[in-house]
Design a protein around this motif. Structure first.
Motif, mmCIF file in Angstrom:
data_model
loop_
_atom_site.group_PDB
_atom_site.id
_atom_site.type_symbol
_atom_site.label_atom_id
_atom_site.label_comp_id
_atom_site.label_asym_id
_atom_site.label_seq_id
_atom_site.Cartn_x
_atom_site.Cartn_y
_atom_site.Cartn_z
ATOM 1 N N VAL A 153 0.828 -1.207 0.000
ATOM 2 C CA VAL A 153 0.000 0.000 0.000
ATOM 3 C C VAL A 153 0.864 1.259 0.000
ATOM 4 N N ASN A 154 1.967 1.248 0.729
ATOM 5 C CA ASN A 154 2.869 2.408 0.705
ATOM 6 C C ASN A 154 3.365 2.682 -0.709
ATOM 7 N N ALA A 155 3.733 1.633 -1.426
ATOM 8 C CA ALA A 155 4.194 1.807 -2.806
ATOM 9 C C ALA A 155 3.078 2.375 -3.682
ATOM 10 N N LEU A 156 1.851 1.865 -3.498
ATOM 11 C CA LEU A 156 0.722 2.368 -4.275
ATOM 12 C C LEU A 156 0.502 3.861 -4.035
ATOM 13 N N ILE A 157 0.600 4.273 -2.787
ATOM 14 C CA ILE A 157 0.331 5.674 -2.449
ATOM 15 C C ILE A 157 1.470 6.585 -2.897
ATOM 16 N N TRP A 158 2.692 6.171 -2.660
ATOM 17 C CA TRP A 158 3.833 7.021 -3.015
ATOM 18 C C TRP A 158 3.920 7.261 -4.514
ATOM 19 N N THR A 159 3.312 6.367 -5.281
ATOM 20 C CA THR A 159 3.322 6.519 -6.739
ATOM 21 C C THR A 159 2.667 7.824 -7.183
ATOM 22 N N ILE A 160 1.712 8.308 -6.392
ATOM 23 C CA ILE A 160 1.020 9.552 -6.747
ATOM 24 C C ILE A 160 2.014 10.689 -6.981
ATOM 25 N N ASP A 161 3.058 10.742 -6.147
ATOM 26 C CA ASP A 161 4.035 11.838 -6.214
ATOM 27 C C ASP A 161 5.297 11.459 -6.992
ATOM 28 N N MET A 162 5.200 10.431 -7.827
ATOM 29 C CA MET A 162 6.355 9.983 -8.609
ATOM 30 C C MET A 162 6.004 9.989 -10.092
ATOM 31 N N PRO A 163 6.084 11.146 -10.739
ATOM 32 C CA PRO A 163 5.699 11.244 -12.155
ATOM 33 C C PRO A 163 6.530 10.339 -13.058
ATOM 34 N N GLN A 164 7.735 9.962 -12.607
ATOM 35 C CA GLN A 164 8.574 9.096 -13.428
ATOM 36 C C GLN A 164 7.997 7.679 -13.570
ATOM 37 N N LEU A 165 7.005 7.348 -12.744
ATOM 38 C CA LEU A 165 6.386 6.024 -12.828
ATOM 39 C C LEU A 165 5.125 6.026 -13.685
ATOM 40 N N ALA A 166 4.812 7.167 -14.289
ATOM 41 C CA ALA A 166 3.665 7.223 -15.198
ATOM 42 C C ALA A 166 3.936 6.373 -16.432
ATOM 43 N N ASN A 167 2.902 5.666 -16.864
ATOM 44 C CA ASN A 167 2.968 4.799 -18.050
ATOM 45 C C ASN A 167 4.016 3.696 -17.901
ATOM 46 N N GLU A 168 4.113 3.172 -16.685
ATOM 47 C CA GLU A 168 5.050 2.093 -16.392
ATOM 48 C C GLU A 168 4.316 0.887 -15.820
ATOM 49 N N ILE A 169 4.872 -0.290 -16.083
ATOM 50 C CA ILE A 169 4.433 -1.523 -15.439
ATOM 51 C C ILE A 169 5.524 -1.929 -14.458
ATOM 52 N N ILE A 170 5.164 -2.034 -13.178
ATOM 53 C CA ILE A 170 6.138 -2.256 -12.119
ATOM 54 C C ILE A 170 5.872 -3.608 -11.472
ATOM 55 N N GLU A 171 6.915 -4.394 -11.323
ATOM 56 C CA GLU A 171 6.797 -5.675 -10.625
ATOM 57 C C GLU A 171 7.416 -5.536 -9.239
ATOM 58 N N ILE A 172 6.641 -5.877 -8.205
ATOM 59 C CA ILE A 172 7.140 -5.760 -6.838
ATOM 60 C C ILE A 172 6.801 -7.009 -6.037
ATOM 61 N N GLY A 173 7.595 -7.236 -5.007
ATOM 62 C CA GLY A 173 7.373 -8.351 -4.095
ATOM 63 C C GLY A 173 8.108 -8.097 -2.807
ATOM 64 N N GLY A 174 8.059 -9.061 -1.916
ATOM 65 C CA GLY A 174 8.735 -8.942 -0.632
ATOM 66 C C GLY A 174 10.234 -9.119 -0.747
ATOM 67 N N PRO A 175 10.946 -9.159 0.404
ATOM 68 C CA PRO A 175 12.410 -9.161 0.404
ATOM 69 C C PRO A 175 13.037 -10.543 0.360
ATOM 70 N N GLU A 176 12.218 -11.599 0.138
ATOM 71 C CA GLU A 176 12.779 -12.952 0.174
ATOM 72 C C GLU A 176 11.979 -13.882 -0.729
ATOM 73 N N TYR A 177 12.699 -14.835 -1.298
ATOM 74 C CA TYR A 177 12.052 -15.915 -2.035
ATOM 75 C C TYR A 177 11.803 -17.059 -1.055
ATOM 76 N N LEU A 178 10.576 -17.516 -0.991
ATOM 77 C CA LEU A 178 10.219 -18.628 -0.120
ATOM 78 C C LEU A 178 9.482 -19.680 -0.929
ATOM 79 N N THR A 179 9.830 -20.943 -0.716
ATOM 80 C CA THR A 179 9.021 -21.982 -1.330
ATOM 81 C C THR A 179 7.677 -22.032 -0.612
ATOM 82 N N PHE A 180 6.699 -22.586 -1.281
ATOM 83 C CA PHE A 180 5.379 -22.724 -0.660
ATOM 84 C C PHE A 180 5.473 -23.567 0.613
#
Length: 318
Positions: A189-216
């Motif tokens: 949610v922080n990333a979603l909100i901060w995007t409002i004030d980041m014009p450089q992210l306009a017209n971009e597709i962003i992939e995000i996840g947590g800080p670790e890879y975990l198996t199921f």
């Protein structure tokens, strides 16, 4: 004015609360229903009522709106989900209304692996929705997110319930070897909100996840430890587990897994580990640090309350 669709759901509730805490005026778009929606308690907001198939209603709802957060989806309904009318055609109608209103930004929450040619229905629907947004005449940002977890989620709570009620043995598809990258809902949610004030992210597709890879399987072990149970795991071919999941969805109302889980677990769902620190200077939380909400929870009792509550409501978009 910020409009949020899917605001009565798990992620939407957190998003609306944080937007409200920051002083943003909020408009929540909900579909017509005889049932009372799950509004965030104590949050001042304006409500617009319109179905995604009502072009006139959507245009009216867009009055005064500058930014749209589109989180609505039919996925939570499992095998009953109507992905095409809601996730695809609904997004197309919303996009048309947003374009006519000349909004400043359209922010869409998608999934890692979204692809209009995907063999998996949920990922295919998300990919088609992305295409509609990319072809529109307004600035957009699309977030392809790893699976999110938090206090009201279906993922960690559903797994905890299954682990709690299982008779010592738990089936895993392909030995639970597929990699996931769970993201704490507040970080998302922080990333979603901060995007409002980041014009450089306009017209971009962003992939995000947590800080670790975990198996199921590792995720199941982390949750097992948190809720204080020990279970043995055994391998089940994914196709058989998918059949079992469909049967359970048919005979058990609102069973805490869905057929779409098998889509997510069909392959690794990961992206770069440094996405959040690099783009948002955000140090994301590890999963084992944020599961305190599972401790001491009576999953059987809560599940029955959930079933009875959902029986009295009409399915929503979240």
């Amino acid at each position: 004015m910020i409009m949020v669709t899917g605001g009565t759901g798990f992620i939407g509730n957190v998003l609306i609360r944080q937007l409200s805490n920051l002083g943003y005026p909020i408009k929540l778009l909900i579909r017509p229903s005889k049932a009372s929606p799950n509004f965030p308690i104590g949050v001042p907001l304006e409500v617009a009522i319109s179905s995604f198939s009502d072009a006139k209603g959507l245009r009216a709802a867009m009055k005064g709106v500058d930014i749209v957060y589109h989180l609505a989806s039919a996925e939570s309904l499992g095998r009953k989900a109507e992905l095409t009318p809601v996730d695809v055609q609904g997004t197309e109608m919303l996009v048309q209304a947003a374009a006519q209103a000349k909004i400043d930004r359209f922010i869409y929450l998608s999934h890692l692996g979204a692809d209009s040619s995907s063999a998996y229905p949920a990922l295919k629907a998300k990919g088609r929705a992305e295409n509609a947004i990319r072809n529109a005449n307004f600035p957009y940002t699309i977030f392809r997110s790893a699976i999110a977890y938090g206090e009201r989620d279906h993922f960690s709570n559903g797994l905890a319930f299954l682990l709690k009620i299982s008779p010592f043995f738990v089936p895993l598809p392909d030995n639970g070897s597929m990699l996931l990258q769970p993201i704490w809902v507040d970080d998302l949610v922080n990333a979603l909100i901060w995007t409002i004030d980041m014009p450089q992210l306009a017209n971009e597709i962003i992939e995000i996840g947590g800080p670790e890879y975990l198996t199921f399987k590792e995720i199941c072990l982390i949750i097992s430890e948190k809720i204080g149970v020990k279970r043995q795991f055994f391998n089940v071919p994914p196709v058989y587990l998918n059949w079992l999941t469909e049967i359970l969805e048919i005979i058990t109302p609102n069973f805490p897994t869905s057929v779409f889980w098998m889509d997510y677990l069909a392959s690794n769902r990961t992206t770069a580990l440094d996405a959040l620190p690099r783009m948002f200077s955000l140090n994301p939380a590890r999963m084992n640090q944020r599961l305190d909400y599972l401790e001491g929870k009576n999953f059987r009792k809560n599940w029955w309350k959930f079933i009875l509550r959902r029986k009295r409501t009409i399915p929503r978009w979240d």
